[in-house]
Design a protein around this motif. Structure first.
Motif, PDB file in Angstrom:
ATOM      1  N   ARG A   1       0.878  -1.310  -0.005  1.00  0.00           N
ATOM      2  CA  ARG A   1       0.068  -0.164   0.052  1.00  0.00           C
ATOM      3  C   ARG A   1       0.849   1.147   0.060  1.00  0.00           C
ATOM      4  NH1 ARG A   1      -4.957  -1.015  -2.053  1.00  0.00           N
ATOM      5  NH2 ARG A   1      -6.374  -2.225  -0.926  1.00  0.00           N
ATOM      6  N   ALA A   2       0.320   2.452  -0.014  1.00  0.00           N
ATOM      7  CA  ALA A   2       1.223   3.680  -0.194  1.00  0.00           C
ATOM      8  C   ALA A   2       0.904   4.432   0.806  1.00  0.00           C
ATOM      9  CB  ALA A   2       0.507   4.313  -1.559  1.00  0.00           C
ATOM     10  N   GLY A   3       0.991   3.909   2.012  1.00  0.00           N
ATOM     11  CA  GLY A   3       0.872   4.595   3.326  1.00  0.00           C
ATOM     12  C   GLY A   3       2.306   5.684   3.426  1.00  0.00           C
ATOM     13  N   ALA A   4       2.059   6.776   4.131  1.00  0.00           N
ATOM     14  CA  ALA A   4       3.381   7.496   3.951  1.00  0.00           C
ATOM     15  C   ALA A   4       4.465   7.268   4.918  1.00  0.00           C
ATOM     16  CB  ALA A   4       2.931   9.013   4.870  1.00  0.00           C
ATOM     17  N   SER A   5       4.365   6.223   6.111  1.00  0.00           N
ATOM     18  CA  SER A   5       5.417   5.867   6.594  1.00  0.00           C
ATOM     19  C   SER A   5       6.359   4.770   5.895  1.00  0.00           C
ATOM     20  CB  SER A   5       4.934   5.031   7.848  1.00  0.00           C
ATOM     21  OG  SER A   5       4.642   6.032   8.920  1.00  0.00           O
TER      22      SER A   5
ATOM     23  N   LYS B   1      -2.157   9.975  -4.108  1.00  0.00           N
ATOM     24  CA  LYS B   1      -1.384  11.275  -4.109  1.00  0.00           C
ATOM     25  C   LYS B   1       0.043  10.899  -3.726  1.00  0.00           C
ATOM     26  CE  LYS B   1      -5.359  14.215  -3.798  1.00  0.00           C
ATOM     27  NZ  LYS B   1      -6.395  13.473  -3.369  1.00  0.00           N
ATOM     28  N   ASN B   2       0.148  10.172  -2.627  1.00  0.00           N
ATOM     29  CA  ASN B   2       1.601   9.635  -2.229  1.00  0.00           C
ATOM     30  C   ASN B   2       2.247   9.002  -3.310  1.00  0.00           C
ATOM     31  OD1 ASN B   2       1.031  10.750   0.488  1.00  0.00           O
ATOM     32  ND2 ASN B   2       0.564   8.651   1.615  1.00  0.00           N
ATOM     33  N   ALA B   3       1.474   7.931  -3.870  1.00  0.00           N
ATOM     34  CA  ALA B   3       1.998   6.994  -4.748  1.00  0.00           C
ATOM     35  C   ALA B   3       2.303   7.754  -6.047  1.00  0.00           C
ATOM     36  CB  ALA B   3       1.190   5.847  -5.531  1.00  0.00           C
ATOM     37  N   LEU B   4       1.796   8.706  -6.430  1.00  0.00           N
ATOM     38  CA  LEU B   4       1.820   9.665  -7.692  1.00  0.00           C
ATOM     39  C   LEU B   4       3.335  10.488  -7.363  1.00  0.00           C
ATOM     40  CD1 LEU B   4      -1.611  10.754  -8.632  1.00  0.00           C
ATOM     41  CD2 LEU B   4      -0.060   9.086 -10.100  1.00  0.00           C
TER      42      LEU B   4
END
Length: 368
Positions: free
Chosen positions: A271-275, A302-305
Motif C-alpha cells: 500500500r502507499a501509506g506515508a510511513s 497522491k503519495n504513490a503519484l
C-alpha cells in the motif's frame, strides 16, 4: 530553559501515525534523557498498546471520526468530541507541557486545540503529500509544521513549513543482516528472486486477492514470495489455501522483523501509506504501490503519484490490481535494469534523520 523538559505527543490510529510519533519521542530522549513525554491517543486504537510497549505513558480520549453514512450517529460523536476536549484540557493542566506535538489522527485535534488555547506552542507533523483534515484545521494554531513532501504550501502557511521527511522505525535502518541471512530466516532459497507482499498490520484485501487469483502463476514461477496477509485476513486465507502445497510461497499474517523482510526482497508490493513510502526511500527498495481507495481524500494515490511521476515506484490502481499485479511483478523482478533504476530514483527522494530534525524543532519551541 530549565533542565526539565515536558512534552505531549498526540495522535495515532494507524501504524503510520504511531511509528513516527515514537521515533520523535526516542529522538527527544536521545537529546534530553530526562525529558518527560506523555502520549495522548484515542481509546480502543492501536496506540493504546503500541506506545506503552515502546516504554511511554499514554492517556486515552474517547474520540472517534464522523460517520458519513449514518448521520444520526454523529450526535454521539459530537458528545465524544466535547468530552475529549474537556479531558485533554485536564491532561494538559496536570502535565504542564512546554510543547504539544500532533502527528495526525483523531486524538491530536482536541489535544492540540486545547494546548494552543492554553498558550502552549504546538508543532504538527504531516506525513502525507495531501494534508489530512485534522492537520489542516490545526495549521493556523501551530508554530511549526513538519512535512515530508515539497509543495505543501497549498495546505499550510509557507512560513511555518519545515521539510523534514517522515521518521521511520530505526530498526529498519540499523539491521546488519545480509540478504542471504534474511532469505534463510524465511526458509527460502538465496539463489532465487524474492517478492515481498505487505498490506499493513491488518492486511490489504486487494493485494491478498491478487495472489489468490494467480496461485497457478505463483506455483509455476521461479520466483519466491513472502506474503504478509495481515491479521484480519488470516483465517479466510488459511481456508482458501487448505490442501495447497506451494514451497515458494511463505505465508504469514505478521512479520516481526521488517528489516529482514525488506533485506530479503528484490521487489516489494505495498500500500502507499506515508510511513511505508519513507521507509522505501531510505532503504532504496524497488516497490510497486497499490494505493488503498479507502482512506481520507484518497491521499494514498497522491503519495504513490509523488513517487511514480519521478520513476521512483510503479503505481497500480486498486481496481486493476487483482488482474494485473502479479504478472507485472513477475516481469519487473526479472528486469535487473528496471530494479536498479527504481532503487536509484527512490533513494534520491530520501530525507534522512527526520526524527532528529523534528526533535530539535520541538526542543527549540520549548526553549522559546
Amino acid at each position: 530553559m530549565s533542565k526539565e523538559l515536558r512534552i505531549i505527543i498526540s495522535g495515532g490510529g494507524t501504524g503510520g501515525h504511531i511509528f513516527p510519533a515514537i521515533s520523535i519521542a526516542n529522538a527527544i530522549k536521545a537529546e534530553y534523557p530526562d525529558a518527560e513525554i506523555l502520549f495522548v491517543g484515542a481509546l480502543g486504537r492501536m496506540e493504546m498498546q503500541r506506545v506503552p510497549a515502546a516504554g511511554y505513558k499514554i492517556e486515552g480520549l474517547p474520540i472517534c471520526g464522523f460517520d458519513r453514512k449514518h448521520l444520526l450517529k454523529n450526535i454521539k460523536v459530537l458528545f465524544k468530541i466535547w468530552k475529549s476536549q474537556q479531558m485533554a484540557k485536564k491532561i494538559i493542566r496536570d502535565f504542564k507541557p512546554q510543547v504539544a506535538v500532533g502527528v495526525g489522527g483523531y486524538a491530536s485535534g482536541p489535544t492540540l486545540n486545547k494546548a494552543a488555547a492554553m498558550g502552549i506552542p504546538c508543532l504538527i507533523q504531516e506525513q502525507n503529500s495531501y494534508a489530512g483534515v485534522t492537520n489542516k484545521l490545526l495549521a493556523k494554531k501551530a508554530a511549526k509544521i513538519c512535512v515530508a513532501y515539497d509543495g505543501m504550501e497549498r495546505f499550510f502557511p509557507a512560513e511555518k513549513i519545515i521539510l523534514t521527511g517522515n521518521p521511520v522505525r530505526q530498526a529498519l535502518l540499523d539491521t546488519k543482516i545480509t540478504r542471504e541471512e534474511a532469505i534463510k530466516s524465511f526458509d527460502l532459497d538465496p539463489a532465487k528472486k524474492t517478492i515481498l507482499l505487505v498490506g499493513g498490520s491488518l492486511g490489504a484485501r486487494t493485494i491478498n486477492e491478487s495472489v489468490l487469483q494467480h496461485l497457478d502463476l505463483v506455483k509455476t514461477s521461479d520466483v519466491q514470495f513472502i506474503w504478509q496477509t495481515g491479521s484480519f485476513y488470516r483465517e479466510s486465507i488459511a481456508e482458501r489455501l487448505k490442501g495447497e502445497t506451494i514451497p515458494n510461497l511463505k505465508v504469514t499474517d505478521f512479520i516481526s522483523d521488517m528489516g529482514a523482510a525488506y533485506k530479503a526482497a528484490d521487489l516489494v508490493i505495498s500500500r502507499a501509506g506515508a510511513s511505508s513510502i519513507s521507509e522505501f526511500c531510505l532503504i532504496g527498495k524497488p516497490v510497486i504501490l497499490v494505493p488503498s481507495p479507502n482512506v481520507a481524500e484518497d491521499h494514498q494515490t497522491k503519495n504513490a503519484l509523488a513517487l511514480s511521476t519521478k520513476q521512483a515506484a510503479i503505481h497500480v490502481k486498486d481496481a486493476e490490481a487483482p488482474a494485473t499485479l502479479l504478472p507485472l511483478a513477475l516481469k519487473i523482478v526479472h528486469d535487473d535494469a528496471q530494479l536498479k533504476s527504481l532503487s536509484e530514483n527512490v533513494l534520491k527522494l530520501a530525507l534522512p534523520n527526520s526524527a532528529e530534525i523534528i526533535a530539535k524543532e520541538v526542543i527549540k519551541l520549548a526553549k522559546s
